[in-house]
Design an enzyme around this catalytic site. Sequence first.
Site, PDB file in Angstrom:
ATOM      1  N   ARG A  44       0.806  -1.234   0.000  1.00  0.00           N
ATOM      2  CA  ARG A  44       0.000   0.000   0.000  1.00  0.00           C
ATOM      3  C   ARG A  44       0.842   1.288   0.000  1.00  0.00           C
ATOM      4  O   ARG A  44       0.313   2.386  -0.133  1.00  0.00           O
ATOM      5  CB  ARG A  44      -0.956   0.000   1.195  1.00  0.00           C
ATOM      6  CG  ARG A  44      -2.186  -0.845   0.930  1.00  0.00           C
ATOM      7  CD  ARG A  44      -3.164  -0.752   2.074  1.00  0.00           C
ATOM      8  NE  ARG A  44      -2.755  -1.584   3.196  1.00  0.00           N
ATOM      9  CZ  ARG A  44      -3.175  -1.405   4.448  1.00  0.00           C
ATOM     10  NH1 ARG A  44      -3.981  -0.395   4.742  1.00  0.00           N
ATOM     11  NH2 ARG A  44      -2.787  -2.216   5.401  1.00  0.00           N
ATOM     12  N   LYS A  52       9.289  -0.878   2.547  1.00  0.00           N
ATOM     13  CA  LYS A  52       8.549  -0.033   3.488  1.00  0.00           C
ATOM     14  C   LYS A  52       9.408   0.478   4.642  1.00  0.00           C
ATOM     15  O   LYS A  52       9.357   1.665   4.982  1.00  0.00           O
ATOM     16  CB  LYS A  52       7.340  -0.791   4.033  1.00  0.00           C
ATOM     17  CG  LYS A  52       6.541   0.028   5.030  1.00  0.00           C
ATOM     18  CD  LYS A  52       5.142  -0.484   5.223  1.00  0.00           C
ATOM     19  CE  LYS A  52       5.085  -1.714   6.064  1.00  0.00           C
ATOM     20  NZ  LYS A  52       3.699  -2.139   6.313  1.00  0.00           N
ATOM     21  N   GLY A 101       9.122  -3.770  12.374  1.00  0.00           N
ATOM     22  CA  GLY A 101       9.945  -2.770  11.690  1.00  0.00           C
ATOM     23  C   GLY A 101       9.157  -1.575  11.191  1.00  0.00           C
ATOM     24  O   GLY A 101       9.725  -0.524  10.909  1.00  0.00           O
ATOM     25  N   ASP A 102       7.838  -1.710  11.091  1.00  0.00           N
ATOM     26  CA  ASP A 102       7.019  -0.598  10.585  1.00  0.00           C
ATOM     27  C   ASP A 102       6.224   0.084  11.694  1.00  0.00           C
ATOM     28  O   ASP A 102       5.250   0.783  11.427  1.00  0.00           O
ATOM     29  CB  ASP A 102       6.093  -1.078   9.457  1.00  0.00           C
ATOM     30  CG  ASP A 102       5.210  -2.247   9.871  1.00  0.00           C
ATOM     31  OD1 ASP A 102       5.282  -2.667  11.045  1.00  0.00           O
ATOM     32  OD2 ASP A 102       4.444  -2.741   9.022  1.00  0.00           O
ATOM     33  N   GLU A 148      -7.795 -13.064  15.404  1.00  0.00           N
ATOM     34  CA  GLU A 148      -7.599 -12.157  14.265  1.00  0.00           C
ATOM     35  C   GLU A 148      -8.963 -11.733  13.726  1.00  0.00           C
ATOM     36  O   GLU A 148      -9.940 -12.487  13.813  1.00  0.00           O
ATOM     37  CB  GLU A 148      -6.778 -12.852  13.172  1.00  0.00           C
ATOM     38  CG  GLU A 148      -5.320 -13.073  13.541  1.00  0.00           C
ATOM     39  CD  GLU A 148      -4.609 -11.789  13.954  1.00  0.00           C
ATOM     40  OE1 GLU A 148      -4.594 -10.834  13.147  1.00  0.00           O
ATOM     41  OE2 GLU A 148      -4.101 -11.722  15.076  1.00  0.00           O
ATOM     42  N   ASN A 204      -4.394  -6.108  19.739  1.00  0.00           N
ATOM     43  CA  ASN A 204      -3.006  -6.557  19.828  1.00  0.00           C
ATOM     44  C   ASN A 204      -2.115  -5.617  19.029  1.00  0.00           C
ATOM     45  O   ASN A 204      -2.329  -5.405  17.836  1.00  0.00           O
ATOM     46  CB  ASN A 204      -2.933  -7.979  19.241  1.00  0.00           C
ATOM     47  CG  ASN A 204      -1.505  -8.466  19.090  1.00  0.00           C
ATOM     48  OD1 ASN A 204      -0.652  -8.154  19.910  1.00  0.00           O
ATOM     49  ND2 ASN A 204      -1.263  -9.248  18.037  1.00  0.00           N
ATOM     50  N   ASN A 256       1.287   1.607   7.119  1.00  0.00           N
ATOM     51  CA  ASN A 256       0.885   0.751   5.998  1.00  0.00           C
ATOM     52  C   ASN A 256       0.766   1.537   4.703  1.00  0.00           C
ATOM     53  O   ASN A 256       0.906   0.990   3.631  1.00  0.00           O
ATOM     54  CB  ASN A 256      -0.459   0.072   6.300  1.00  0.00           C
ATOM     55  CG  ASN A 256      -0.333  -0.889   7.466  1.00  0.00           C
ATOM     56  OD1 ASN A 256       0.488  -1.803   7.435  1.00  0.00           O
ATOM     57  ND2 ASN A 256      -1.098  -0.660   8.512  1.00  0.00           N
ATOM     58  N   TYR A 259      38.754  27.315  -9.089  1.00  0.00           N
ATOM     59  CA  TYR A 259      38.721  26.101  -9.910  1.00  0.00           C
ATOM     60  C   TYR A 259      39.223  26.421 -11.308  1.00  0.00           C
ATOM     61  O   TYR A 259      38.705  27.336 -11.965  1.00  0.00           O
ATOM     62  CB  TYR A 259      37.264  25.609  -9.951  1.00  0.00           C
ATOM     63  CG  TYR A 259      37.044  24.297 -10.647  1.00  0.00           C
ATOM     64  CD1 TYR A 259      37.789  23.163 -10.304  1.00  0.00           C
ATOM     65  CD2 TYR A 259      36.077  24.180 -11.639  1.00  0.00           C
ATOM     66  CE1 TYR A 259      37.555  21.954 -10.936  1.00  0.00           C
ATOM     67  CE2 TYR A 259      35.837  22.973 -12.272  1.00  0.00           C
ATOM     68  CZ  TYR A 259      36.587  21.857 -11.917  1.00  0.00           C
ATOM     69  OH  TYR A 259      36.358  20.669 -12.535  1.00  0.00           O
ATOM     70  N   ARG A 298      42.564  47.630 -13.264  1.00  0.00           N
ATOM     71  CA  ARG A 298      41.585  48.248 -14.167  1.00  0.00           C
ATOM     72  C   ARG A 298      42.249  48.706 -15.463  1.00  0.00           C
ATOM     73  O   ARG A 298      43.343  49.261 -15.435  1.00  0.00           O
ATOM     74  CB  ARG A 298      41.009  49.486 -13.519  1.00  0.00           C
ATOM     75  CG  ARG A 298      39.793  49.219 -12.702  1.00  0.00           C
ATOM     76  CD  ARG A 298      39.393  50.497 -12.002  1.00  0.00           C
ATOM     77  NE  ARG A 298      39.240  50.221 -10.599  1.00  0.00           N
ATOM     78  CZ  ARG A 298      39.247  51.164  -9.668  1.00  0.00           C
ATOM     79  NH1 ARG A 298      39.446  52.417 -10.001  1.00  0.00           N
ATOM     80  NH2 ARG A 298      39.084  50.840  -8.424  1.00  0.00           N
TER      81      ARG A 298
END
Length: 458
Positions: free
Chosen positions: A16, A23, A103-104, A154, A169, A227, A387, A440
């Site tokens: 997503r 991600k 990890g997310d 779930e 959870n 996500n 330079y 000059r």
Amino acid sequence: MQQLSVLILAAGKGKRMVSDLPKVLHQVGGKPLLAHVLATASGLDATARLVVYGHGGEAVKTAFTGEQDILWVEQAQQLGTGHAVTQAMPLLDAASVVLVLYGDVPLIQPATLQPLVAEARQGRLALLTVELADPAGYGRIVRDERGQVQRIVEEKEATSAERALREINTGILAVSTEKLRRWVAELKNDNSQGEYYLTDVIALAVRDGVSVEAFTVAEPTEVQGVNDRRQLAELERFYQTRQADALLASGATLLDPKRVDVRGSVQSGKDVVIDINVVFEGTVRLGDRVRIGPCCLLRNATIGDDVEILSHCWIEGAEVGAGAQIGPFARLRPDTQLAAGVHIGNFVETKKTSIGPGSKVNHLTYVGDAEIGAKVNVGAGTITCNYDGANKHKTIIDDGAFIGSNSSLVAPVRIGKGATVGAGSSVSRDVPDGGLCLTRAPRKDVANWERPIKPTKR
Ligand code: UD1
Ligand code: CA
């Protein structure tokens, strides 16, 4: 005391995000999501940090090549959170306790996790939960009539009564490694998603008489996962609020705490004033009474006491001495060192340059690869021609020198102590101490000059 292993699950695809970047490499506060979680693990004094990777694994590993002590575990196929944990088992010290993080989920704090680890060291299973107004999509915590946690269901498996439960959870748990190893070996994938659910270990713990302790986190954002990009943006704002609060607490005035961004760390002195739309990156140190105008970027910079930075300045890799005045519209590039009381004005660019106390470079100037002494005045439109198309050369301007406007200093070149360069000069040989250099072309005057005129059309 049992050692702590932190196991970070990061193999998910993150479809997503609609991104080529894995991600966990997307950033919050200028740091990859995974870097936040790894830092939290370090904050808990973990002896081992393991990362389960899958999708885009090589890119993830490459992004963390600097961190030698991460143990990488490949999960080639994403068969569920329980399967991910199983992959890491051979690398986990059986005598340790393990803390599972995602990890997310980047903003989780060590202080929130400490009690879970302590609980696991007491032989219990500790679970981090949160009450959500809208629990849709998450695993629900099922408790018995005495309030004891029994299992996690779930969403896809839940009955409508279970779906009404608002305690969910977070996915974060801590338990002894040895117990977890036994339980994940028993997981089955006979559920609606055909996945090995880590959440099924809760019921196995209850079956084995291991008590399950749920800790509820008060601030849901701390356990909010990423996500999609909307959630990433939300976490960024939350993170920035935390950074702004820390700045305010340390004695800085923020004209609008919502319009300052810290993508790294800022150490601020007392009575600092920061106007709107200021961005800090990398490591920035601000002395006492520093004032920063609107729309400035400071990256890896050290700013001395009483410095004033006017609007629209870009300051990167620079050290600015006490009482200096910068901008508006100045650009200090890496390896700029300004002594006390230096003035850098509008449309001035500096690079690899040191400027001594009280010197002024006030308008429309470029100084690069230069060493400028004290009390030097660099006139408007001065350029160090550092330079030659192949190599960079140095310009040295000694104390008290005066560079007239619109001069080119063709490096390598030295302007002596107290020397003067006349306006409009192109200086390619050294100027001795106290001398005047003028290049000059001689002036020519023609009296009563008649300009050419266009022939008249018929
Ligand atoms: C999981 C939990 C759910 C909880 C939710 C919190 C399970 C079965 N469900 O659901 O109870 O409310 O997190 O966000 O655990 N991952 C892997 N390998 C895999 C699958 C996932 O490494 O094979 C990683 C992902 O990268 C992610 C984490 O595990 O960091 C969670 O995966 P995700 O698919 O988001 O879990 P959910 O199904 O949302
Ligand atoms: Ca998720």
